[in-house]
Write a protein that holds these residues in place. Structure first.
Motif, PDB file in Angstrom:
ATOM      1  N   ARG A   1      53.195  -2.643  74.631  1.00  0.00           N
ATOM      2  CA  ARG A   1      54.606  -2.789  74.275  1.00  0.00           C
ATOM      3  C   ARG A   1      54.770  -2.552  72.769  1.00  0.00           C
ATOM      4  NH1 ARG A   1      58.853  -5.404  76.621  1.00  0.00           N
ATOM      5  NH2 ARG A   1      57.464  -6.247  78.244  1.00  0.00           N
ATOM      6  N   GLY A   2      55.717  -1.723  72.411  1.00  0.00           N
ATOM      7  CA  GLY A   2      55.966  -1.426  71.005  1.00  0.00           C
ATOM      8  C   GLY A   2      54.992  -0.442  70.389  1.00  0.00           C
TER       9      GLY A   2
ATOM     10  N   GLU B   1      58.458   1.864  80.876  1.00  0.00           N
ATOM     11  CA  GLU B   1      59.132   0.693  81.435  1.00  0.00           C
ATOM     12  C   GLU B   1      58.580  -0.612  80.866  1.00  0.00           C
ATOM     13  OE1 GLU B   1      59.807   3.173  85.581  1.00  0.00           O
ATOM     14  OE2 GLU B   1      58.357   1.521  85.509  1.00  0.00           O
ATOM     15  N   SER B   2      57.356  -0.553  80.342  1.00  0.00           N
ATOM     16  CA  SER B   2      56.747  -1.743  79.731  1.00  0.00           C
ATOM     17  C   SER B   2      57.138  -1.890  78.271  1.00  0.00           C
ATOM     18  CB  SER B   2      55.222  -1.668  79.852  1.00  0.00           C
ATOM     19  OG  SER B   2      54.828  -1.632  81.209  1.00  0.00           O
ATOM     20  N   GLY B   3      57.893  -0.922  77.748  1.00  0.00           N
ATOM     21  CA  GLY B   3      58.433  -1.065  76.397  1.00  0.00           C
ATOM     22  C   GLY B   3      57.642  -0.387  75.301  1.00  0.00           C
ATOM     23  N   CYS B   4      56.902   0.678  75.610  1.00  0.00           N
ATOM     24  CA  CYS B   4      56.216   1.386  74.529  1.00  0.00           C
ATOM     25  C   CYS B   4      57.266   1.994  73.590  1.00  0.00           C
ATOM     26  CB  CYS B   4      55.268   2.449  75.063  1.00  0.00           C
ATOM     27  SG  CYS B   4      56.044   3.906  75.778  1.00  0.00           S
ATOM     28  N   ALA B   5      56.913   2.124  72.328  1.00  0.00           N
ATOM     29  CA  ALA B   5      57.866   2.627  71.331  1.00  0.00           C
ATOM     30  C   ALA B   5      58.137   4.110  71.509  1.00  0.00           C
ATOM     31  CB  ALA B   5      57.334   2.349  69.926  1.00  0.00           C
ATOM     32  N   ARG B   6      57.101   4.854  71.873  1.00  0.00           N
ATOM     33  CA  ARG B   6      57.228   6.305  72.030  1.00  0.00           C
ATOM     34  C   ARG B   6      56.177   6.768  73.021  1.00  0.00           C
ATOM     35  NH1 ARG B   6      58.581  11.156  68.672  1.00  0.00           N
ATOM     36  NH2 ARG B   6      57.146  12.818  69.332  1.00  0.00           N
ATOM     37  N   LEU B   7      56.527   7.738  73.853  1.00  0.00           N
ATOM     38  CA  LEU B   7      55.598   8.286  74.841  1.00  0.00           C
ATOM     39  C   LEU B   7      55.530   9.790  74.663  1.00  0.00           C
ATOM     40  CD1 LEU B   7      55.023   9.657  77.819  1.00  0.00           C
ATOM     41  CD2 LEU B   7      53.789   7.564  77.269  1.00  0.00           C
ATOM     42  N   ASP B   8      54.341  10.293  74.372  1.00  0.00           N
ATOM     43  CA  ASP B   8      54.111  11.737  74.256  1.00  0.00           C
ATOM     44  C   ASP B   8      53.244  12.185  75.413  1.00  0.00           C
ATOM     45  OD1 ASP B   8      55.214  12.756  71.522  1.00  0.00           O
ATOM     46  OD2 ASP B   8      54.245  10.837  71.059  1.00  0.00           O
TER      47      ASP B   8
ATOM     48  N   ALA C   1      41.985  -0.407  84.993  1.00  0.00           N
ATOM     49  CA  ALA C   1      42.926  -1.524  84.926  1.00  0.00           C
ATOM     50  C   ALA C   1      43.500  -1.543  83.514  1.00  0.00           C
ATOM     51  CB  ALA C   1      42.213  -2.834  85.247  1.00  0.00           C
ATOM     52  N   ILE C   2      44.765  -1.191  83.371  1.00  0.00           N
ATOM     53  CA  ILE C   2      45.398  -1.065  82.059  1.00  0.00           C
ATOM     54  C   ILE C   2      46.358  -2.224  81.840  1.00  0.00           C
ATOM     55  CG2 ILE C   2      46.858   0.392  80.595  1.00  0.00           C
ATOM     56  CD1 ILE C   2      45.894   2.811  82.190  1.00  0.00           C
ATOM     57  N   ASP C   3      46.243  -2.852  80.694  1.00  0.00           N
ATOM     58  CA  ASP C   3      47.160  -3.931  80.319  1.00  0.00           C
ATOM     59  C   ASP C   3      48.397  -3.295  79.683  1.00  0.00           C
ATOM     60  OD1 ASP C   3      48.504  -6.149  79.476  1.00  0.00           O
ATOM     61  OD2 ASP C   3      46.912  -6.920  78.174  1.00  0.00           O
ATOM     62  N   PHE C   4      49.391  -3.014  80.499  1.00  0.00           N
ATOM     63  CA  PHE C   4      50.578  -2.332  79.982  1.00  0.00           C
ATOM     64  C   PHE C   4      51.397  -3.228  79.059  1.00  0.00           C
ATOM     65  CE2 PHE C   4      49.467   0.569  83.348  1.00  0.00           C
ATOM     66  CZ  PHE C   4      49.850   1.802  82.847  1.00  0.00           C
TER      67      PHE C   4
END
Length: 489
Positions: free
Chosen positions: A224-225, A246-253, A217-220
């Motif tokens: 955020r950020g 889609e949840s607003g992370c700053a960068r996804l690798d 269970a991940i708190d997306f």
């Protein structure tokens, strides 16, 4: 006429049609298993652990075959069984919408029938794939319309084999602990049913708050950020990466060990009724060869899931980038791959599941006796495969087999109807396409076992049955003297 064909008929009309179909087929069959009580406690003929898709269709087929004395136990609240609205994060199912799945050969029980009843034919024609949450609604309806006996929020703590040949389950709901007696137990427990999520050992070198598995269970909202890394290129990795974006992370690798993302779904290419019904009949070396080849090729992530990630400018695909080193300081993590070093705030591992019987407390009594493929089949030198080696070696009815014959006879009463059964039976126990065929094979085997075990009672019933079909007044013996009784009398 067209409007009449495309207008939704509603679930009430569909349910009436299903009831009529069942009546015409004389289903469900009459209950036939002799009831049993031991020390004042009722004995269940079958207990199914898990009320997700596999558990529901197993219950449905058993009921169809006249085994009413059964129950499904699921630790989730009603409507949250299985992965569909918990840790599954794709928008739609990956399977084609027209697959009949758990419908047991009944047209009115298919997802298509359900969908058209609610939304109409035109909507069905326009639909690409089944929305994930709507699939869960379909399964909830499936359970209701078949009146399947599910008990929710019940956790099975242990299974114990008794001297009288029964299985005793210790279960708990809230703080209420009780025992359930059963003749057979079906483990319809999904992909992690014989173990749990797998993460590489390097994950445990950092604080647990900085990482999660895709099944967690991940708190997306909490990421955020943040800078997020996803390990793996499978379908669940893509789905989790997409949701993080889609949840607003700053960068996804996205770190991918292979130098290319798998592109061909091998088993889909040879899907047929021959595979469904013929795989279990293959010699062991051919079963191994088929699955080893498919596992090495790997299953590609769906195109829509991959596009869902790549459409974001802040998503970065790193191919040929296995995780070499993982470091933690007070502010962030540092991921090292052959391509470089990356500062990360949170990592999601899309690294699948593993068979680990020692991690399943309910199987503690049986785990040392359960035969795995590695216990009797030496892996070919050119096809070593640790995932296949730890697969359970199952009998014809998905039952566990003993490492040492006679050491644990109760294993034949425990049936492994979850994903690790694939090497023994093919893909019949975890995915949508052939789940009905798998449940049918399982249920018919249990029915055979119950009848054979109760043969003395059935024979006694045969001898005791004395309801005549002829009364003796239907004919006259031509050779009898007038006034004498019928010969039949």
């Amino acid at each position: 006429m067209k409007a009449a064909c495309t207008t939704p008929v509603g679930l009430e009309a569909l349910e009436a049609r299903l009831a009529q179909d069942l009546a015409w087929l004389e289903l469900p069959a009459k209950s036939w298993v002799p009831p049993r009580d031991v020390d004042g406690q009722h004995v269940r003929d079958v207990v199914i652990i898990g009320a997700g898709m596999a558990g529901l269709v197993t219950s449905g087929v058993l009921k169809r075959l006249g085994v009413d004395n059964q129950v499904l136990l699921d630790r989730a609240p009603a409507g949250l069984e299985g992965p569909w609205v918990t840790y599954a994060r794709m928008r739609t199912l990956r399977s084609p919408k027209q697959l009949t799945g758990p419908a047991m050969g009944l047209p009115a029980l298919t997802f298509r029938a359900y969908y058209e009843a609610r939304f109409g034919r035109e909507s069905w024609e326009a639909l690409d794939r089944a929305p994930r949450t709507l699939w869960m609604e379909y399964l909830v309806w499936y359970r209701k319309v078949l009146s399947l006996p599910v008990e929710n929020e019940v956790e099975v703590r242990t299974i114990h084999s008794r001297p009288d040949g029964l299985l005793e389950l210790r279960v708990i709901r809230d703080t209420d602990e009780r025992t359930v007696l059963a003749r057979h137990v079906v483990l319809a427990t999904g992909r992690d049913g014989l173990g749990g999520p797998y993460v590489p050992p390097i994950a445990y070198t950092i604080d647990r708050r900085y990482w999660a598995h895709t099944a967690d269970a991940i708190d997306f909202e909490a990421i955020r950020g943040k800078r997020v890394a996803v390990i793996g290129a499978g379908a669940t990795s893509m789905d989790n990466a997409a949701l993080a974006l889609e949840s607003g992370c700053a960068r996804l690798d996205l770190f991918i060990r292979r130098t290319d993302i798998p592109r061909v779904n091998k088993f889909t290419g040879i899907g047929s009724q021959g595979v469904v019904h013929g795989f279990a009949g293959l010699p062991d070396e051919w079963k191994w060869r088929f699955l080893d080849h498919a596992l090495r090729a790997q299953t590609p992530p769906p195109r829509p899931s991959t596009l869902r990630v790549s459409q974001h400018a802040n998503a970065h695909f790193h191919l040929g980038s296995p995780l070499l080193k993982l470091e933690q300081d007070d502010k962030h993590l540092v991921v090292t791959t052959p391509k470089g070093r990356y500062e990360i705030d949170f990592i999601i591992f899309g690294t699948g599941f593993q068979v680990d019987l020692t991690s399943r407390p309910e199987l503690a009594e049986f785990a040392p006796h359960i035969r795995l493929w590695r216990d009797r089949f030496p892996a070919p030198a050119d096809m070593p495969n640790s995932e296949l080696e730890t697969s359970p070696d199952l009998g014809e009815t998905f039952e566990f087999l003993e490492k040492t014959p006679g050491a644990c006879p109760a294993l034949r009463q425990i049936h492994c109807f979850n994903f690790p059964a694939t090497l023994s039976h093919g893909k019949l126990s975890g995915d949508i396409p052939a789940i009905s065929e798998g449940a049918d094979r399982l249920a018919r085997g249990i029915v055979r076992s119950l009848f054979v075990a109760d043969r003395e009672q059935h024979f006694a019933a045969l001898k005791a049955f004395d309801t005549p079909e002829l009364l003796g007044d239907e004919w006259r013996d031509a050779d009898a003297k007038i006034g004498t009784p019928h010969a039949a009398a």
